[in-house]
Design a protein around this motif. Structure first.
Motif, PDB file in Angstrom:
ATOM      1  N   LEU A  34       0.810  -1.219   0.000  1.00 27.34           N
ATOM      2  CA  LEU A  34       0.000   0.000   0.000  1.00 27.34           C
ATOM      3  C   LEU A  34       0.847   1.274   0.000  1.00 27.34           C
ATOM      4  O   LEU A  34       1.857   1.369   0.683  1.00 27.34           O
ATOM      5  CB  LEU A  34      -0.939   0.022   1.207  1.00 27.34           C
ATOM      6  CG  LEU A  34      -1.943  -1.131   1.314  1.00 27.34           C
ATOM      7  CD1 LEU A  34      -2.871  -0.903   2.513  1.00 27.34           C
ATOM      8  CD2 LEU A  34      -2.744  -1.319   0.033  1.00 27.34           C
ATOM      9  N   GLU A  38      -3.597   2.615  -0.984  1.00 31.11           N
ATOM     10  CA  GLU A  38      -3.932   1.845  -2.191  1.00 31.11           C
ATOM     11  C   GLU A  38      -2.695   1.100  -2.684  1.00 31.11           C
ATOM     12  O   GLU A  38      -1.578   1.614  -2.593  1.00 31.11           O
ATOM     13  CB  GLU A  38      -4.400   2.772  -3.314  1.00 31.11           C
ATOM     14  CG  GLU A  38      -5.761   3.393  -3.062  1.00 31.11           C
ATOM     15  CD  GLU A  38      -6.224   4.217  -4.268  1.00 31.11           C
ATOM     16  OE1 GLU A  38      -7.305   3.941  -4.783  1.00 31.11           O
ATOM     17  OE2 GLU A  38      -5.470   5.127  -4.665  1.00 31.11           O
ATOM     18  N   VAL A  42      -2.383  -0.253  -8.293  1.00 30.33           N
ATOM     19  CA  VAL A  42      -3.566   0.582  -8.577  1.00 30.33           C
ATOM     20  C   VAL A  42      -3.126   1.991  -8.981  1.00 30.33           C
ATOM     21  O   VAL A  42      -3.610   2.554  -9.967  1.00 30.33           O
ATOM     22  CB  VAL A  42      -4.524   0.618  -7.367  1.00 30.33           C
ATOM     23  CG1 VAL A  42      -5.599   1.691  -7.542  1.00 30.33           C
ATOM     24  CG2 VAL A  42      -5.148  -0.758  -7.159  1.00 30.33           C
ATOM     25  N   HIS A  43      -2.166   2.545  -8.233  1.00 32.18           N
ATOM     26  CA  HIS A  43      -1.641   3.868  -8.598  1.00 32.18           C
ATOM     27  C   HIS A  43      -1.080   3.838 -10.022  1.00 32.18           C
ATOM     28  O   HIS A  43      -1.353   4.735 -10.833  1.00 32.18           O
ATOM     29  CB  HIS A  43      -0.503   4.273  -7.645  1.00 32.18           C
ATOM     30  CG  HIS A  43      -0.960   4.645  -6.270  1.00 32.18           C
ATOM     31  ND1 HIS A  43      -1.443   5.894  -5.969  1.00 32.18           N
ATOM     32  CD2 HIS A  43      -0.991   3.939  -5.121  1.00 32.18           C
ATOM     33  CE1 HIS A  43      -1.754   5.934  -4.676  1.00 32.18           C
ATOM     34  NE2 HIS A  43      -1.490   4.766  -4.140  1.00 32.18           N
TER      35      HIS A  43
END
Ligand code: CTP
Ligand code: MG
Length: 230
Positions: A34, A38, A42-43
């Motif tokens: 993370l 997130e 995902v980033h």
């Protein structure tokens, strides 16, 4: 909100994300660690999906996490998820196999460069579209670089002006990347290195500080700080 990709775009982006993240320390595969709540992946995918000429994104996930990654990304962007390999090049090869022939530009990106801006994705793609077979984003080297012998004695100082540190996404004409992969994988070089070996010119374009690779714990701290820049 799920991003839409450009159905008329000419770019596929491969996102190898199957690494263990050993240098980041214990805590599972790096792409799923993370950053500001997130996963890094995902980033990374969100920013790639925001680049306007991207038509296809292929993620190479840790083999045990393929279903979890598919689910994770379902709400981020439409992506194809394949199982990665033991070496990064194998993960890239697995992702490349999922790109249809008619997509002419293929970019290879690291999930670990999670904050890479969409503008860098577009700049690399545009350089390939403009006629260059292979393109890498680079930054100047800031530290003094020494060549050192086995006994820790300095052998010499390298001329820094000719050196660059290399980022991703690296961009290629589809046929050029496919031919380099067909010629055999080399775990000791990056994608551009494989293309160089086949005698094809690799051209540099300006990289971005935001495309830093998250490798060690300090990099996560730096990335959190970068995210706070308005
Ligand atoms: N990668 C991959 N498959 C592998 C190894 C690496 O898809 N077998 C991906 C990583 O997930 C990462 C990118 O290649 O997005 C760059 O690799 P690196 O930063 O070295 O990540 P890791 O290999 O996960 O980290 P480490 O080397 O510290 O274990
Ligand atoms: Mg690695």
């Amino acid at each position: 909100m799920t991003a839409q990709l450009n159905a008329r775009g000419d770019v596929a982006v491969l996102v190898p994300a199957a690494g263990a993240g050993l240098r980041l320390g214990p805590g599972g595969p790096k792409a799923l660690r993370l950053l500001a709540g997130e996963p890094l992946l995902v980033h990374a995918v969100r920013r790639v999906a925001a680049a306007e000429s991207v038509r296809l994104i292929v993620v190479a996930a840790p083999p045990a996490e393929v279903d979890a990654v598919r689910e994770l990304l379902a709400s981020v962007a439409p992506v194809t998820v394949v199982a990665g390999g033991v070496e990064r090049q194998e993960s890239v090869a697995a992702a490349l196999a999922a790109v249809p022939k008619e997509i002419e530009i293929v970019l290879v990106h690291d999930a670990a460069r999670a904050l890479t801006p969409p503008s860098l994705v577009e700049a690399v793609a545009a350089a390939v579209r403009g006629g260059l077979p292979a393109v890498i984003p680079v930054l100047p080297v800031v530290d003094t670089i020494k060549e050192v012998g086995p006994d820790a004695v300095v052998l010499g100082t390298v001329d820094r002006s000719a050196l660059r540190s290399v980022q991703t996404p690296q961009g290629f004409r589809h046929d050029v990347l496919a031919a380099a992969h067909d010629a055999g994988l080399d775990p000791h070089t990056d994608d551009a290195g494989m293309v160089e070996k086949s005698g094809i010119a690799v051209t540099c374009v300006p990289g971005s500080e935001l495309a830093m690779k998250i490798t060690r714990p300090l990099d996560l701290v730096l990335a959190e700080a970068l995210l706070r820049i308005p």
